[in-house]
Scaffold this motif. Structure first.
Motif, PDB file in Angstrom:
ATOM      1  N   THR A  87       0.831  -1.203   0.000  1.00  0.00           N
ATOM      2  CA  THR A  87       0.000   0.000   0.000  1.00  0.00           C
ATOM      3  C   THR A  87       0.869   1.257   0.000  1.00  0.00           C
ATOM      4  N   LEU A  88       1.896   1.256   0.811  1.00  0.00           N
ATOM      5  CA  LEU A  88       2.789   2.410   0.919  1.00  0.00           C
ATOM      6  C   LEU A  88       3.561   2.646  -0.380  1.00  0.00           C
ATOM      7  N   ILE A  89       4.083   1.587  -0.962  1.00  0.00           N
ATOM      8  CA  ILE A  89       4.828   1.701  -2.225  1.00  0.00           C
ATOM      9  C   ILE A  89       3.918   2.247  -3.324  1.00  0.00           C
ATOM     10  N   GLN A  90       2.718   1.713  -3.423  1.00  0.00           N
ATOM     11  CA  GLN A  90       1.789   2.180  -4.455  1.00  0.00           C
ATOM     12  C   GLN A  90       1.388   3.637  -4.224  1.00  0.00           C
ATOM     13  N   LYS A  91       1.205   4.020  -2.979  1.00  0.00           N
ATOM     14  CA  LYS A  91       0.840   5.402  -2.653  1.00  0.00           C
ATOM     15  C   LYS A  91       1.896   6.376  -3.171  1.00  0.00           C
ATOM     16  N   HIS A  92       3.165   6.028  -3.015  1.00  0.00           N
ATOM     17  CA  HIS A  92       4.244   6.951  -3.373  1.00  0.00           C
ATOM     18  C   HIS A  92       4.744   6.810  -4.804  1.00  0.00           C
ATOM     19  N   THR A  93       4.491   5.683  -5.458  1.00  0.00           N
ATOM     20  CA  THR A  93       5.029   5.488  -6.814  1.00  0.00           C
ATOM     21  C   THR A  93       3.970   5.212  -7.871  1.00  0.00           C
ATOM     22  N   HIS A  94       2.764   4.888  -7.458  1.00  0.00           N
ATOM     23  CA  HIS A  94       1.666   4.565  -8.382  1.00  0.00           C
ATOM     24  C   HIS A  94       2.003   3.383  -9.295  1.00  0.00           C
ATOM     25  N   VAL A  95       2.886   2.505  -8.835  1.00  0.00           N
ATOM     26  CA  VAL A  95       3.313   1.363  -9.636  1.00  0.00           C
ATOM     27  C   VAL A  95       2.240   0.266  -9.627  1.00  0.00           C
ATOM     28  N   ASN A  96       2.133  -0.406 -10.736  1.00  0.00           N
ATOM     29  CA  ASN A  96       1.229  -1.541 -10.862  1.00  0.00           C
ATOM     30  C   ASN A  96       1.682  -2.618  -9.871  1.00  0.00           C
ATOM     31  N   PRO A  97       0.776  -3.173  -9.066  1.00  0.00           N
ATOM     32  CA  PRO A  97       1.197  -4.169  -8.077  1.00  0.00           C
ATOM     33  C   PRO A  97       1.857  -5.406  -8.684  1.00  0.00           C
ATOM     34  N   TYR A  98       1.612  -5.673  -9.963  1.00  0.00           N
ATOM     35  CA  TYR A  98       2.257  -6.807 -10.628  1.00  0.00           C
ATOM     36  C   TYR A  98       3.700  -6.490 -11.020  1.00  0.00           C
ATOM     37  N   ARG A  99       4.128  -5.247 -10.785  1.00  0.00           N
ATOM     38  CA  ARG A  99       5.492  -4.843 -11.101  1.00  0.00           C
ATOM     39  C   ARG A  99       6.263  -4.497  -9.824  1.00  0.00           C
TER      40      ARG A  99
END
Length: 117
Positions: A87-99
């Protein structure tokens, strides 16, 4: 000392990096039940390819000692840890969870970080 070594090809300015690292350290301190000054976090921006693409990618390795409270249910602990970091990584980078690739390395309490006298 819990450690997070992270790499991404997502461009971040200095303020964004500070915010991400601060929030990561705080989350790890809470999850691992350690004081914030004991947590080390690192972030490197680098060239990364995944599936022959330069789309945003993220790699993180987390080294930790399992909190005693989770000794009986390590899988539940890892699910909480992974979910919060994702959740934290996606919040700050908007990266696709499959990546996103995360590696969790449990360190033995008796042998971890015994470099101080």
């Amino acid at each position: 000392m819990p450690i997070a070594q992270m790499k991404t090809n997502y461009p971040m300015d200095a303020a964004a990096k500070r915010s991400f690292l601060s929030e990561t350290a705080a989350q790890m301190a809470e999850i691992l039940q350690k004081p914030l000054p004991a947590v080390m976090v690192m972030l490197d921006e680098c060239t990364m390819h995944m599936n022959q693409s330069e789309d945003t990618t993220f790699f993180a390795e987390f080294r930790y000692i399992l909190p005693q409270a989770y000794a009986a249910d390590k899988s539940a602990f890892l699910k909480v840890f992974a979910d919060k970091m994702l959740t934290l990584i996606q919040k700050h980078t908007h990266v696709n969870p499959y990546r996103i690739y995360m590696q969790f390395t449990e360190m033995d309490r008796e042998s971890a970080w015994r470099y101080m006298k």
